[in-house]
Design a protein around this motif. Structure first.
Motif, PDB file in Angstrom:
ATOM      1  N   MET A 176      47.707  42.215  80.585  1.00 12.71           N
ATOM      2  CA  MET A 176      48.732  41.712  81.508  1.00 12.71           C
ATOM      3  C   MET A 176      50.053  41.467  80.773  1.00 12.71           C
ATOM      4  SD  MET A 176      46.316  39.201  83.788  1.00 12.71           S
ATOM      5  CE  MET A 176      47.556  38.947  85.057  1.00 12.71           C
ATOM      6  N   GLU A 177      50.511  42.465  80.065  1.00 11.09           N
ATOM      7  CA  GLU A 177      51.708  42.350  79.234  1.00 11.09           C
ATOM      8  C   GLU A 177      52.933  41.900  80.034  1.00 11.09           C
ATOM      9  OE1 GLU A 177      53.430  41.952  75.789  1.00 11.09           O
ATOM     10  OE2 GLU A 177      51.370  42.701  75.892  1.00 11.09           O
ATOM     11  N   ASP A 178      53.072  42.343  81.266  1.00 16.64           N
ATOM     12  CA  ASP A 178      54.227  41.970  82.088  1.00 16.64           C
ATOM     13  C   ASP A 178      54.253  40.488  82.444  1.00 16.64           C
ATOM     14  OD1 ASP A 178      55.021  44.599  82.017  1.00 16.64           O
ATOM     15  OD2 ASP A 178      54.272  45.087  84.022  1.00 16.64           O
ATOM     16  N   GLU A 179      53.101  39.838  82.403  1.00 19.41           N
ATOM     17  CA  GLU A 179      53.017  38.419  82.752  1.00 19.41           C
ATOM     18  C   GLU A 179      52.853  37.529  81.526  1.00 19.41           C
ATOM     19  OE1 GLU A 179      50.301  37.717  86.078  1.00 19.41           O
ATOM     20  OE2 GLU A 179      50.442  39.866  86.501  1.00 19.41           O
ATOM     21  N   ARG A 180      52.925  38.099  80.341  1.00 19.24           N
ATOM     22  CA  ARG A 180      52.728  37.365  79.093  1.00 19.24           C
ATOM     23  C   ARG A 180      53.764  36.254  78.938  1.00 19.24           C
ATOM     24  NH1 ARG A 180      50.740  38.223  73.798  1.00 19.24           N
ATOM     25  NH2 ARG A 180      49.990  40.323  74.294  1.00 19.24           N
ATOM     26  N   VAL A 181      53.287  35.057  78.577  1.00 21.44           N
ATOM     27  CA  VAL A 181      54.183  33.953  78.246  1.00 21.44           C
ATOM     28  C   VAL A 181      53.946  33.462  76.813  1.00 21.44           C
ATOM     29  CG1 VAL A 181      54.504  33.185  80.629  1.00 21.44           C
ATOM     30  CG2 VAL A 181      52.675  32.190  79.262  1.00 21.44           C
ATOM     31  N   VAL A 182      52.823  33.859  76.205  1.00 22.03           N
ATOM     32  CA  VAL A 182      52.522  33.487  74.824  1.00 22.03           C
ATOM     33  C   VAL A 182      52.532  34.768  73.988  1.00 22.03           C
ATOM     34  CG1 VAL A 182      50.863  32.420  73.260  1.00 22.03           C
ATOM     35  CG2 VAL A 182      51.071  31.568  75.611  1.00 22.03           C
ATOM     36  N   SER A 183      53.474  34.856  73.066  1.00 22.48           N
ATOM     37  CA  SER A 183      53.588  36.070  72.253  1.00 22.48           C
ATOM     38  C   SER A 183      52.412  36.187  71.277  1.00 22.48           C
ATOM     39  CB  SER A 183      54.901  36.063  71.462  1.00 22.48           C
ATOM     40  OG  SER A 183      54.856  35.076  70.445  1.00 22.48           O
ATOM     41  N   SER A 184      52.150  37.418  70.872  1.00 24.71           N
ATOM     42  CA  SER A 184      51.117  37.658  69.860  1.00 24.71           C
ATOM     43  C   SER A 184      51.449  36.900  68.588  1.00 24.71           C
ATOM     44  CB  SER A 184      51.014  39.149  69.536  1.00 24.71           C
ATOM     45  OG  SER A 184      50.575  39.877  70.639  1.00 24.71           O
ATOM     46  N   GLU A 185      52.718  36.860  68.240  1.00 25.25           N
ATOM     47  CA  GLU A 185      53.141  36.174  67.018  1.00 25.25           C
ATOM     48  C   GLU A 185      52.829  34.680  67.064  1.00 25.25           C
ATOM     49  OE1 GLU A 185      54.295  35.596  63.254  1.00 25.25           O
ATOM     50  OE2 GLU A 185      53.971  37.508  64.252  1.00 25.25           O
ATOM     51  N   ARG A 186      53.071  34.045  68.211  1.00 27.51           N
ATOM     52  CA  ARG A 186      52.738  32.603  68.334  1.00 27.51           C
ATOM     53  C   ARG A 186      51.234  32.382  68.191  1.00 27.51           C
ATOM     54  NH1 ARG A 186      54.733  30.199  73.606  1.00 27.51           N
ATOM     55  NH2 ARG A 186      53.847  28.306  72.736  1.00 27.51           N
ATOM     56  N   GLY A 187      50.439  33.265  68.792  1.00 27.15           N
ATOM     57  CA  GLY A 187      48.988  33.157  68.662  1.00 27.15           C
ATOM     58  C   GLY A 187      48.556  33.323  67.221  1.00 27.15           C
ATOM     59  N   ARG A 192      26.975  20.894  67.945  1.00 19.61           N
ATOM     60  CA  ARG A 192      26.176  20.484  66.786  1.00 19.61           C
ATOM     61  C   ARG A 192      25.431  21.617  66.109  1.00 19.61           C
ATOM     62  NH1 ARG A 192      24.414  16.319  70.344  1.00 19.61           N
ATOM     63  NH2 ARG A 192      26.075  14.787  70.375  1.00 19.61           N
ATOM     64  N   GLY A 193      24.801  22.484  66.869  1.00 19.16           N
ATOM     65  CA  GLY A 193      24.015  23.539  66.250  1.00 19.16           C
ATOM     66  C   GLY A 193      24.719  24.876  66.165  1.00 19.16           C
ATOM     67  N   ALA A 194      25.947  24.944  66.640  1.00 14.99           N
ATOM     68  CA  ALA A 194      26.643  26.227  66.693  1.00 14.99           C
ATOM     69  C   ALA A 194      27.148  26.642  65.317  1.00 14.99           C
ATOM     70  CB  ALA A 194      27.807  26.156  67.669  1.00 14.99           C
ATOM     71  N   MET A 195      26.988  27.903  65.010  1.00 13.72           N
ATOM     72  CA  MET A 195      27.473  28.447  63.749  1.00 13.72           C
ATOM     73  C   MET A 195      28.832  29.107  63.910  1.00 13.72           C
ATOM     74  SD  MET A 195      23.906  30.000  62.370  1.00 13.72           S
ATOM     75  CE  MET A 195      24.385  30.140  60.663  1.00 13.72           C
ATOM     76  N   GLY A 196      29.214  29.391  65.140  1.00 11.70           N
ATOM     77  CA  GLY A 196      30.501  30.040  65.371  1.00 11.70           C
ATOM     78  C   GLY A 196      31.022  29.793  66.765  1.00 11.70           C
ATOM     79  N   PHE A 197      32.333  29.919  66.890  1.00 12.97           N
ATOM     80  CA  PHE A 197      33.022  29.670  68.160  1.00 12.97           C
ATOM     81  C   PHE A 197      34.064  30.745  68.393  1.00 12.97           C
ATOM     82  CE2 PHE A 197      31.657  25.625  66.542  1.00 12.97           C
ATOM     83  CZ  PHE A 197      31.179  24.958  67.656  1.00 12.97           C
ATOM     84  N   ILE A 198      34.221  31.130  69.638  1.00 15.47           N
ATOM     85  CA  ILE A 198      35.360  31.932  70.050  1.00 15.47           C
ATOM     86  C   ILE A 198      36.203  31.013  70.922  1.00 15.47           C
ATOM     87  CG2 ILE A 198      36.157  33.907  71.392  1.00 15.47           C
ATOM     88  CD1 ILE A 198      33.584  35.354  70.539  1.00 15.47           C
ATOM     89  N   LEU A 199      37.331  30.618  70.381  1.00 13.05           N
ATOM     90  CA  LEU A 199      38.256  29.730  71.081  1.00 13.05           C
ATOM     91  C   LEU A 199      39.295  30.627  71.744  1.00 13.05           C
ATOM     92  CD1 LEU A 199      39.201  26.906  71.714  1.00 13.05           C
ATOM     93  CD2 LEU A 199      40.221  26.785  69.446  1.00 13.05           C
ATOM     94  N   MET A 200      39.266  30.656  73.071  1.00 12.62           N
ATOM     95  CA  MET A 200      40.052  31.625  73.822  1.00 12.62           C
ATOM     96  C   MET A 200      41.101  30.929  74.685  1.00 12.62           C
ATOM     97  SD  MET A 200      38.523  34.669  76.195  1.00 12.62           S
ATOM     98  CE  MET A 200      37.781  35.445  74.786  1.00 12.62           C
ATOM     99  N   TYR A 201      42.261  31.539  74.742  1.00 10.64           N
ATOM    100  CA  TYR A 201      43.308  31.071  75.646  1.00 10.64           C
ATOM    101  C   TYR A 201      43.828  32.264  76.439  1.00 10.64           C
ATOM    102  CZ  TYR A 201      46.664  33.028  72.334  1.00 10.64           C
ATOM    103  OH  TYR A 201      47.362  33.882  71.522  1.00 10.64           O
ATOM    104  N   ASP A 202      44.521  31.966  77.505  1.00 12.63           N
ATOM    105  CA  ASP A 202      45.080  32.966  78.414  1.00 12.63           C
ATOM    106  C   ASP A 202      46.536  33.210  78.014  1.00 12.63           C
ATOM    107  OD1 ASP A 202      46.274  34.265  80.593  1.00 12.63           O
ATOM    108  OD2 ASP A 202      45.333  32.971  82.093  1.00 12.63           O
ATOM    109  N   ILE A 203      46.873  34.439  77.643  1.00 16.08           N
ATOM    110  CA  ILE A 203      48.244  34.729  77.189  1.00 16.08           C
ATOM    111  C   ILE A 203      49.274  34.601  78.299  1.00 16.08           C
ATOM    112  CG2 ILE A 203      47.402  36.262  75.354  1.00 16.08           C
ATOM    113  CD1 ILE A 203      48.689  38.584  77.105  1.00 16.08           C
ATOM    114  N   THR A 204      48.818  34.484  79.549  1.00 17.42           N
ATOM    115  CA  THR A 204      49.741  34.338  80.680  1.00 17.42           C
ATOM    116  C   THR A 204      49.872  32.880  81.120  1.00 17.42           C
ATOM    117  OG1 THR A 204      48.068  34.648  82.432  1.00 17.42           O
ATOM    118  CG2 THR A 204      49.081  36.641  81.505  1.00 17.42           C
TER     119      THR A 204
END
Length: 171
Positions: free
Chosen positions: A90-101, A44-56
């Protein structure tokens, strides 16, 4: 993460040629479902959010859409959101590409970053960018606000002009 964490601190922030003292509050629930009911109160009072996911972790990425809906449903209309793919070290364990993000961020209307908390990659830049976009949105809101319509007094304007030096500011 075993529980939720909360941190706050004051920081000088330079924007549009002026120095601001910004109070930052962070609530981190690591996306855990058991905190979903209390997080809506924080929105309710937040002006900003960092929505984070794990690329692995594909499941983490798939949850972004739902968290985005929660933010849009319960937060202030002008709340700013950055989408961040974490663990870019952790590029070797990446399952979500930068492009998809990036595509998801574009679809949701968010800015996109990749970061690594472990290696301190883009961490500071992400937080600084969030403060910048919040300041930009506040400036736009102040510039376009019509006191006759809103019934509010015109507040201070953010400008590109250098503010006179203030004895209490170490800028």
């Amino acid at each position: 993460m075993l529980g939720s964490s909360y941190t706050s601190y004051l920081q000088e922030h330079h924007w549009a040629g002026a120095c601001f003292l910004v109070c930052k509050f962070f609530h981190d629930t690591a996306g855990q479902e058991r905190y979903r009911t209390i997080t809506t109160a924080y929105y309710r009072g937040a002006m900003g959010f960092i929505l984070m996911y794990d690329i692995t972790n594909e499941e983490s990425f798939n949850a972004v859409q739902d968290w985005s809906t929660q933010i849009k449903t319960y937060s202030w209309d002008n709340a700013q959101v950055l989408l961040v793919g974490n663990k870019c070290d952790m590029e070797d364990e990446r399952v979500v590409s930068s492009e998809r993000g990036r595509q998801l961020a574009d679809h949701l209307g968010f800015e996109f970053f990749e970061a690594s908390a472990k290696d301190n990659i883009n961490v500071k830049q992400t937080f600084e960018r969030l403060v910048d976009v919040i300041c930009e949105k506040m400036s736009e809101s102040l510039d376009t606000a019509d006191p006759a319509v809103t019934g509010a007094k015109q507040g201070p304007q953010l400008t590109d002009q250098q503010a006179p030096p203030h004895q209490d500011c170490a800028c």
